[in-house]
Design an enzyme around this catalytic site. Structure first.
Site, PDB file in Angstrom:
ATOM      1  N   CYS A 123       9.887 -16.452  14.175  1.00 29.67           N
ATOM      2  CA  CYS A 123      10.573 -16.204  15.448  1.00 29.67           C
ATOM      3  C   CYS A 123      12.046 -15.891  15.260  1.00 29.67           C
ATOM      4  O   CYS A 123      12.709 -15.474  16.199  1.00 29.67           O
ATOM      5  CB  CYS A 123      10.386 -17.371  16.416  1.00 29.67           C
ATOM      6  SG  CYS A 123      11.257 -18.869  15.965  1.00 29.67           S
ATOM      7  N   HIS A 160      22.968 -29.531  23.054  1.00 30.89           N
ATOM      8  CA  HIS A 160      21.801 -28.649  23.079  1.00 30.89           C
ATOM      9  C   HIS A 160      21.513 -28.180  21.656  1.00 30.89           C
ATOM     10  O   HIS A 160      22.398 -27.701  20.956  1.00 30.89           O
ATOM     11  CB  HIS A 160      22.093 -27.447  23.975  1.00 30.89           C
ATOM     12  CG  HIS A 160      21.058 -26.383  23.920  1.00 30.89           C
ATOM     13  ND1 HIS A 160      19.845 -26.472  24.586  1.00 30.89           N
ATOM     14  CD2 HIS A 160      21.050 -25.189  23.270  1.00 30.89           C
ATOM     15  CE1 HIS A 160      19.144 -25.371  24.351  1.00 30.89           C
ATOM     16  NE2 HIS A 160      19.854 -24.583  23.553  1.00 30.89           N
ATOM     17  N   HIS A 163      14.751 -25.508  21.763  1.00 28.86           N
ATOM     18  CA  HIS A 163      13.602 -25.825  22.616  1.00 28.86           C
ATOM     19  C   HIS A 163      12.405 -26.192  21.750  1.00 28.86           C
ATOM     20  O   HIS A 163      12.347 -25.835  20.578  1.00 28.86           O
ATOM     21  CB  HIS A 163      13.248 -24.629  23.500  1.00 28.86           C
ATOM     22  CG  HIS A 163      14.297 -24.330  24.514  1.00 28.86           C
ATOM     23  ND1 HIS A 163      15.371 -23.501  24.255  1.00 28.86           N
ATOM     24  CD2 HIS A 163      14.451 -24.762  25.796  1.00 28.86           C
ATOM     25  CE1 HIS A 163      16.138 -23.433  25.320  1.00 28.86           C
ATOM     26  NE2 HIS A 163      15.605 -24.180  26.283  1.00 28.86           N
ATOM     27  N   ASP A 167       3.120 -24.468  20.115  1.00 25.95           N
ATOM     28  CA  ASP A 167       2.410 -23.475  19.311  1.00 25.95           C
ATOM     29  C   ASP A 167       2.730 -23.622  17.820  1.00 25.95           C
ATOM     30  O   ASP A 167       2.719 -22.663  17.074  1.00 25.95           O
ATOM     31  CB  ASP A 167       2.720 -22.054  19.789  1.00 25.95           C
ATOM     32  CG  ASP A 167       4.206 -21.713  19.702  1.00 25.95           C
ATOM     33  OD1 ASP A 167       5.013 -22.580  19.280  1.00 25.95           O
ATOM     34  OD2 ASP A 167       4.572 -20.581  20.047  1.00 25.95           O
ATOM     35  N   ARG A 175       6.488 -26.798  17.809  1.00 26.80           N
ATOM     36  CA  ARG A 175       7.465 -25.932  17.142  1.00 26.80           C
ATOM     37  C   ARG A 175       8.827 -26.206  17.757  1.00 26.80           C
ATOM     38  O   ARG A 175       9.123 -25.797  18.875  1.00 26.80           O
ATOM     39  CB  ARG A 175       7.104 -24.460  17.301  1.00 26.80           C
ATOM     40  CG  ARG A 175       8.170 -23.520  16.727  1.00 26.80           C
ATOM     41  CD  ARG A 175       7.706 -22.070  16.710  1.00 26.80           C
ATOM     42  NE  ARG A 175       7.248 -21.592  18.000  1.00 26.80           N
ATOM     43  CZ  ARG A 175       7.999 -20.926  18.880  1.00 26.80           C
ATOM     44  NH1 ARG A 175       9.262 -20.672  18.617  1.00 26.80           N
ATOM     45  NH2 ARG A 175       7.485 -20.526  20.027  1.00 26.80           N
ATOM     46  N   CYS A 177      12.184 -25.118  17.893  1.00 24.98           N
ATOM     47  CA  CYS A 177      12.892 -23.861  17.633  1.00 24.98           C
ATOM     48  C   CYS A 177      14.381 -24.138  17.833  1.00 24.98           C
ATOM     49  O   CYS A 177      14.851 -24.260  18.963  1.00 24.98           O
ATOM     50  CB  CYS A 177      12.369 -22.798  18.588  1.00 24.98           C
ATOM     51  SG  CYS A 177      13.017 -21.170  18.314  1.00 24.98           S
TER      52      CYS A 177
END
Length: 191
Positions: A123, A160, A163, A167, A175, A177
């Site tokens: 990704c 932050h 996310h 999957d 995951r 990410c």
């Protein structure tokens, strides 16, 4: 018909932003950038000498204002960590990095992920299937950009990180990410 087409063109930026920010369903592969990050044994950490809140051993929850973080953090780190920004896929330091060690929050030093939980998700951002401890991160619903996502936040400083999606690979099927810019990496040999 003309009105419909002009609406599509007027709001096309929202679709582009959603694709870039969602980091969802990233099973496609992308070309490798020419500037690969070496997986040699070295630390990838920011200079924390000016940050009185950074500690890799203290797990006390921090209550620091955004105004104070803005004075301490580099602008690009502040934008992602405190303003919930994101960095470009495939052009960040850890998306294709395979060093063995621990990833820490670049804002406060909280241990977040181990390299043995990192996997290649294609990704464009570093992806992990579990945090180093269950209480290393906290989760918040994120409804921004018309999407339903789960935000991952550092449990110590509230920054932050990215996310989490459902999957990922076994054993968790998750995951995480993450944005590289809010991660420090310390290799096993130096811990």
């Amino acid at each position: 018909m003309h009105t419909f087409i002009s609406i599509i063109f007027r709001y096309r930026w929202m679709g582009i932003a959603a694709i870039g920010l969602c980091c969802y369903g990233c099973s496609f592969s992308q070309p490798q950038p020419s500037h690969q990050v070496s997986s040699t044994i070295q630390s990838f950490t920011m200079d924390h000498s000016h940050n009185p809140y950074y500690s890799r051993t203290d797990t006390t929850t921090l209550h620091v204002s955004d105004a104070e973080w803005k004075k301490i953090l580099p602008p690009e780190v502040y934008r992602v960590a405190r303003e919930k920004g994101t960095e470009p896929p495939f052009h960040n330091r850890f998306w294709n990095f395979n060093g063995k060690g621990t990833y820490y929050c670049a804002v406060c030093g909280n241990a977040l992920f181990r390299s043995d939980a990192k996997f290649a998700s294609s990704c464009g951002w570093p992806s992990f299937f579990e945090p180093v401890r269950k209480n290393s991160v906290i989760y918040k619903p994120d409804h921004s950009f018309g999407m339903e996502r789960t935000e991952v936040i550092c449990a110590r400083c509230g920054s932050h990180l990215g996310h989490v999606f459902e999957d990922g690979p076994p054993p968790t099927g998750l995951r995480y990410c993450m944005n590289s810019i809010v991660l420090d990496f310390v290799p096993d040999s130096t811990q």
